[in-house]
Motif scaffolding. Sequence first.
Motif, short mmCIF file in Angstrom:
data_model
loop_
_atom_site.label_atom_id
_atom_site.label_comp_id
_atom_site.label_asym_id
_atom_site.label_seq_id
_atom_site.Cartn_x
_atom_site.Cartn_y
_atom_site.Cartn_z
N PHE A 1 -6.87 8.82 -16.72
CA PHE A 1 -6.15 7.90 -15.74
C PHE A 1 -6.67 7.74 -14.18
CE2 PHE A 1 -3.42 8.46 -19.13
CZ PHE A 1 -3.11 7.22 -19.65
N THR A 2 -7.68 8.61 -13.91
CA THR A 2 -8.29 8.52 -12.70
C THR A 2 -9.45 7.30 -12.87
OG1 THR A 2 -8.00 10.74 -11.83
CG2 THR A 2 -10.02 9.34 -11.07
N ALA A 3 -10.24 7.53 -14.17
CA ALA A 3 -11.09 6.68 -14.38
C ALA A 3 -10.69 5.31 -14.72
CB ALA A 3 -12.00 7.14 -15.76
N VAL A 4 -9.48 5.22 -15.46
CA VAL A 4 -8.81 3.91 -15.55
C VAL A 4 -8.51 3.18 -14.41
CG1 VAL A 4 -6.37 2.81 -16.45
CG2 VAL A 4 -7.79 4.43 -17.88
N TRP B 1 0.54 -4.43 -9.71
CA TRP B 1 1.08 -3.99 -10.72
C TRP B 1 0.19 -3.10 -11.50
CZ3 TRP B 1 5.96 -3.19 -10.23
CH2 TRP B 1 6.85 -4.08 -9.31
N THR B 2 -1.05 -3.34 -11.64
CA THR B 2 -1.92 -2.63 -12.66
C THR B 2 -2.27 -1.41 -12.04
OG1 THR B 2 -3.92 -3.98 -11.92
CG2 THR B 2 -2.87 -4.53 -14.00
N LEU B 3 -2.37 -1.53 -10.75
CA LEU B 3 -2.55 -0.39 -9.80
C LEU B 3 -1.31 0.53 -9.79
CD1 LEU B 3 -4.57 1.17 -8.16
CD2 LEU B 3 -3.91 -0.11 -6.14
N VAL B 4 -0.35 0.19 -9.69
CA VAL B 4 1.09 0.86 -9.73
C VAL B 4 0.96 1.69 -11.00
CG1 VAL B 4 3.34 0.71 -9.93
CG2 VAL B 4 2.48 -0.47 -8.00
N ALA B 5 0.60 0.89 -12.30
CA ALA B 5 0.82 1.68 -13.63
C ALA B 5 -0.12 2.78 -13.55
CB ALA B 5 0.37 0.53 -14.68
N ALA B 6 -1.48 2.48 -13.04
CA ALA B 6 -2.48 3.58 -13.03
C ALA B 6 -1.96 4.72 -12.41
CB ALA B 6 -3.80 3.09 -12.43
N ARG B 7 -1.45 4.42 -11.23
CA ARG B 7 -0.81 5.65 -10.29
C ARG B 7 0.26 6.58 -10.89
NH1 ARG B 7 -4.27 7.49 -6.83
NH2 ARG B 7 -2.38 8.60 -5.33
N LEU B 8 1.10 5.58 -11.56
CA LEU B 8 2.32 6.23 -12.38
C LEU B 8 1.69 7.34 -13.40
CD1 LEU B 8 4.63 3.37 -12.65
CD2 LEU B 8 5.08 5.42 -11.25
N LEU B 9 0.87 6.86 -14.20
CA LEU B 9 0.21 7.79 -15.31
C LEU B 9 -0.58 8.84 -14.82
CD1 LEU B 9 -0.80 5.05 -17.66
CD2 LEU B 9 1.00 6.54 -18.25
N GLU C 1 0.73 -1.21 -0.03
CA GLU C 1 0.00 0.10 -0.01
C GLU C 1 0.83 1.27 0.05
OE1 GLU C 1 -2.64 -0.21 3.26
OE2 GLU C 1 -3.86 -1.99 2.50
N GLY C 2 1.80 1.19 0.87
CA GLY C 2 2.86 2.50 0.89
C GLY C 2 3.38 2.59 -0.49
N LEU C 3 3.89 1.41 -1.09
CA LEU C 3 4.47 1.65 -2.47
C LEU C 3 3.49 2.29 -3.50
CD1 LEU C 3 6.47 -1.80 -2.47
CD2 LEU C 3 7.70 0.62 -2.65
N ILE C 4 2.19 1.88 -3.50
CA ILE C 4 1.21 2.06 -4.50
C ILE C 4 0.95 3.62 -4.04
CG2 ILE C 4 -1.45 2.27 -4.88
CD1 ILE C 4 -1.07 -0.88 -4.51
N LEU C 5 1.03 4.21 -2.89
CA LEU C 5 0.64 5.65 -2.76
C LEU C 5 1.94 6.40 -3.05
CD1 LEU C 5 -0.87 5.20 0.96
CD2 LEU C 5 -2.01 5.86 -1.19
N ALA C 6 3.18 5.62 -2.91
CA ALA C 6 4.25 6.51 -3.33
C ALA C 6 4.52 6.53 -4.84
CB ALA C 6 5.57 5.86 -2.88
N ALA C 7 3.91 5.52 -5.73
CA ALA C 7 4.04 5.67 -7.21
C ALA C 7 3.53 6.76 -7.92
CB ALA C 7 3.30 4.26 -7.70
N PHE C 8 2.26 7.14 -7.37
CA PHE C 8 1.95 8.61 -7.97
C PHE C 8 3.10 9.55 -7.91
CE2 PHE C 8 0.32 12.73 -7.03
CZ PHE C 8 -0.49 13.11 -8.05
N PHE C 9 3.73 9.70 -6.63
CA PHE C 9 4.76 10.94 -6.91
C PHE C 9 5.90 10.42 -7.55
CE2 PHE C 9 1.99 10.98 -2.98
CZ PHE C 9 1.43 12.31 -3.12
N TRP C 10 6.15 9.23 -7.92
CA TRP C 10 7.49 9.15 -8.69
C TRP C 10 7.36 10.11 -9.93
CZ3 TRP C 10 7.24 3.34 -7.92
CH2 TRP C 10 7.38 2.82 -6.62
N THR C 11 6.09 9.88 -10.51
CA THR C 11 6.05 10.47 -11.90
C THR C 11 5.63 11.62 -11.55
OG1 THR C 11 3.71 9.40 -12.04
CG2 THR C 11 5.58 8.71 -13.27
#
Length: 425
Positions: free
Chosen positions: A82-85, A93-101, A41-51
């Motif tokens: 990408f919010t809707a996606v 991994w699909t959640l990480v991808a959505a958050r990156l975009l 969960e922490g990695l997912i929340l952080a993924a948004f901030f990477w991009t």
Amino acid sequence: MRWAIIWLAFVGLTVNYLDRASISVALPFLGEDIHLTKTQEGLILAAFFWTYDFFQLAAGWYVDKVGPRRAFTIAAVWWSIFTAVTAAVHSFWTLVAARLLLGAGESPAPATSAKVVATWFPKRERGLATGIWDSGSRVGAVIAIPLVTGIIALAGWRVTFVIIGILGLAWALGWWKAYRDPAQHPKVSAAELEYINEGGARTADNDAEGAAKLPWRKLFGYRTVRGMMLGFFCLNSVIYFFITFFPSYLVDERGFSLLKLGFFGMIPGICAVVSGWLGGWVADRAIRRGVSVTRVRKTVIVVGMVGGSVIIAAVLVPQAWMALALLSLSYASLTFAGTGIWSLPADVAPSSAHVASIGGIQNFASNFAGILTPIMVGYLVDTTGSFVIPLSVIGGIALLGALNYLFVVGRIEPLPVPAAAIAKS
């Protein structure tokens, strides 16, 4: 008209933060569906901030080049899609991808808003105008709690992201139709335009000769800019707890039910909104009374960051209401400081062509906290079984930030441009 424009930007930031904060509210339920650990969960929340963070530098430069109208519209369309996606994700991994975009699309929003304030507002009104647009981020986070919990209760977490994505597309259309710079806006009177320009709005007409030629890369050479980068990182180290793990803290550490989370979880955010407006109003009032911009900005920022450090006490008190009161004080203090921090790009930019660039630079540094804070909090909660140690750490970082603004950041005035730097550009 300038106030109508800034309230429209406020709505844009509200939708922007609603998009990013919804995952935090949905995560306890989403995580159960796709079987996530706290570290994941922490990695997912952080993924948004990477991009989001990676694109900040380019975003600020881009906003200065193409202007707020085009930059904000393109960004809003991107982040809404990408919010809707996110509704279609089915694994870690699909959640990480959505958050990156999503992070890439949201990156221009703060720098664009800072540019709008610099373009539309005289110096004596920048604090409140900044407080208004910046409070959109708090409002988005606040309404995410009841809105997302309500939709989850009625239709499940996936529907949430589709609805919010549609809201973003609607706002993008409204911004494209309504925004123009003051000199080109059909509804701006001659009197208002004169008031804006004479009050020190950052436009090409008010720039020092040759200042706009300063190369973008030279901005990193200023001690004040580097201090702004470090200080904003310290502020966001605390704020991103509220944007990411705050709902999980109330549920896991304080035993809040879904109903209690939806009601009481709004309180710190509401306090933060009011405090942000108050910080801007206090700053503008002081500047109109003749207090120096340096003294005003530094006082607002330092007082707010010291107040934000009370998050350390919030995890130590025995009762949930005590913790909620201290967390509300912490969040409110941080947004009080935030109005000063986001006023700085317009105050110190060498020219109007550097306002969004400096906004992007300080936001780039600040959002390393968005990358590090969720991972650090998630890991330490998994390791220690509580939030005491991670929140004590970020409270200490807030105090470090206060010292930085006192002693590292210099006078709050347009940065001087060496003739040699212009000659080599």
